[in-house]
Design a protein around this motif. Structure first.
Motif, short mmCIF file in Angstrom:
data_model
loop_
_atom_site.label_atom_id
_atom_site.label_comp_id
_atom_site.label_asym_id
_atom_site.label_seq_id
_atom_site.Cartn_x
_atom_site.Cartn_y
_atom_site.Cartn_z
N ILE A 1 0.84 -1.19 0.00
CA ILE A 1 0.00 0.00 0.00
C ILE A 1 0.88 1.24 0.00
O ILE A 1 1.83 1.34 0.76
N MET A 2 0.52 2.17 -0.87
CA MET A 2 1.17 3.47 -0.88
C MET A 2 0.12 4.50 -0.49
O MET A 2 -1.00 4.48 -1.00
N LEU A 3 0.48 5.38 0.41
CA LEU A 3 -0.43 6.43 0.83
C LEU A 3 0.05 7.74 0.23
O LEU A 3 1.24 8.04 0.20
N TYR A 4 -0.90 8.54 -0.23
CA TYR A 4 -0.60 9.85 -0.79
C TYR A 4 -1.28 10.90 0.06
O TYR A 4 -2.44 10.76 0.42
N ASN A 5 -0.56 11.96 0.33
CA ASN A 5 -1.12 13.10 1.05
C ASN A 5 -1.67 14.06 0.00
O ASN A 5 -0.93 14.68 -0.75
N ALA A 6 -2.99 14.15 -0.07
CA ALA A 6 -3.64 15.00 -1.08
C ALA A 6 -3.29 16.47 -0.90
O ALA A 6 -3.46 17.26 -1.81
N ASN A 7 -2.79 16.84 0.28
CA ASN A 7 -2.39 18.23 0.53
C ASN A 7 -0.90 18.46 0.27
O ASN A 7 -0.40 19.55 0.52
N ILE B 1 2.64 19.24 -1.52
CA ILE B 1 3.04 20.22 -2.53
C ILE B 1 3.15 19.55 -3.90
O ILE B 1 2.93 20.17 -4.94
N ASN B 2 3.48 18.25 -3.92
CA ASN B 2 3.60 17.53 -5.19
C ASN B 2 2.27 17.33 -5.90
O ASN B 2 2.24 17.04 -7.08
N LEU B 3 1.16 17.46 -5.17
CA LEU B 3 -0.16 17.30 -5.77
C LEU B 3 -0.92 18.62 -5.84
O LEU B 3 -2.12 18.63 -6.08
N THR B 4 -0.20 19.73 -5.67
CA THR B 4 -0.84 21.04 -5.76
C THR B 4 -1.48 21.21 -7.13
O THR B 4 -0.90 20.88 -8.16
N ILE C 1 -6.39 18.19 -10.03
CA ILE C 1 -7.84 18.05 -9.93
C ILE C 1 -8.22 16.58 -9.94
O ILE C 1 -9.07 16.13 -9.19
N ASP C 2 -7.58 15.80 -10.80
CA ASP C 2 -7.84 14.37 -10.92
C ASP C 2 -6.76 13.63 -10.14
O ASP C 2 -5.62 13.52 -10.59
N LEU C 3 -7.10 13.11 -8.97
CA LEU C 3 -6.11 12.44 -8.13
C LEU C 3 -5.55 11.19 -8.79
O LEU C 3 -4.41 10.82 -8.53
N PHE C 4 -6.31 10.53 -9.64
CA PHE C 4 -5.78 9.37 -10.36
C PHE C 4 -4.62 9.80 -11.26
O PHE C 4 -3.61 9.11 -11.36
N LYS C 5 -4.74 10.95 -11.92
CA LYS C 5 -3.64 11.47 -12.72
C LYS C 5 -2.45 11.77 -11.83
O LYS C 5 -1.30 11.52 -12.21
N GLY C 6 -2.70 12.34 -10.67
CA GLY C 6 -1.62 12.62 -9.73
C GLY C 6 -0.85 11.38 -9.35
O GLY C 6 0.37 11.40 -9.22
N ILE C 7 -1.55 10.26 -9.21
CA ILE C 7 -0.91 9.00 -8.85
C ILE C 7 -0.19 8.40 -10.05
O ILE C 7 0.97 8.01 -9.96
N VAL C 8 -0.87 8.30 -11.18
CA VAL C 8 -0.27 7.67 -12.37
C VAL C 8 0.97 8.44 -12.83
O VAL C 8 1.95 7.83 -13.24
N PHE C 9 0.94 9.76 -12.74
CA PHE C 9 2.07 10.57 -13.21
C PHE C 9 3.05 10.94 -12.11
O PHE C 9 3.94 11.74 -12.33
N HIS C 10 2.94 10.37 -10.92
CA HIS C 10 3.70 10.87 -9.78
C HIS C 10 5.21 10.75 -9.94
O HIS C 10 5.94 11.50 -9.33
N VAL C 11 5.71 9.86 -10.74
CA VAL C 11 7.15 9.70 -10.89
C VAL C 11 7.71 10.48 -12.06
O VAL C 11 8.90 10.47 -12.29
N LEU C 12 6.85 11.13 -12.82
CA LEU C 12 7.35 11.79 -14.04
C LEU C 12 7.52 13.27 -13.84
O LEU C 12 6.95 13.90 -13.05
#
Length: 93
Positions: A68-74, A76-79, A82-93
């Motif tokens: 399990i990976m947890l993401y903090n929606a607050n 700075i990397n997810l500032t 709008i689409d949290l799925f995009k934030g996750i899928v693109f998080h390493v790029l």
């Protein structure tokens, strides 16, 4: 291969393929049917189903194995994401 680059590649490959088919017919698409949420599902549950081990992995349920990976929606990397799925899928790029 790592999961996140694979999701990114699958998402862009499918979207590019879909747009090429439309362009070959002189059409343009307003949106894509294959979304970041679809890519995440493909990498998790659908991957487990393809390997016939969905009873053991692929989703979070009592008795299943999980990384399990947890993401903090607050974060700075997810500032401005709008689409949290995009934030996750693109998080390493």
């Amino acid at each position: 291969m790592e999961m996140f680059p694979s999701m990114w590649f699958a998402l862009h490959h499918e979207q590019g393929h879909t747009h090429k088919i439309a362009a070959d017919k002189d059409k343009a698409l307003k949106s894509n049917a294959f979304t970041a949420a679809s890519a995440l599902c493909l990498a998790t549950l659908r991957g487990a189903e393809a390997a016939h081990i969905e009873s053991k992995i692929g989703s979070i349920k009592v008795g299943k194995l999980a990384d399990i990976m947890l993401y903090n929606a607050n974060s700075i990397n997810l500032t401005n994401v709008i689409d949290l799925f995009k934030g996750i899928v693109f998080h390493v790029l």
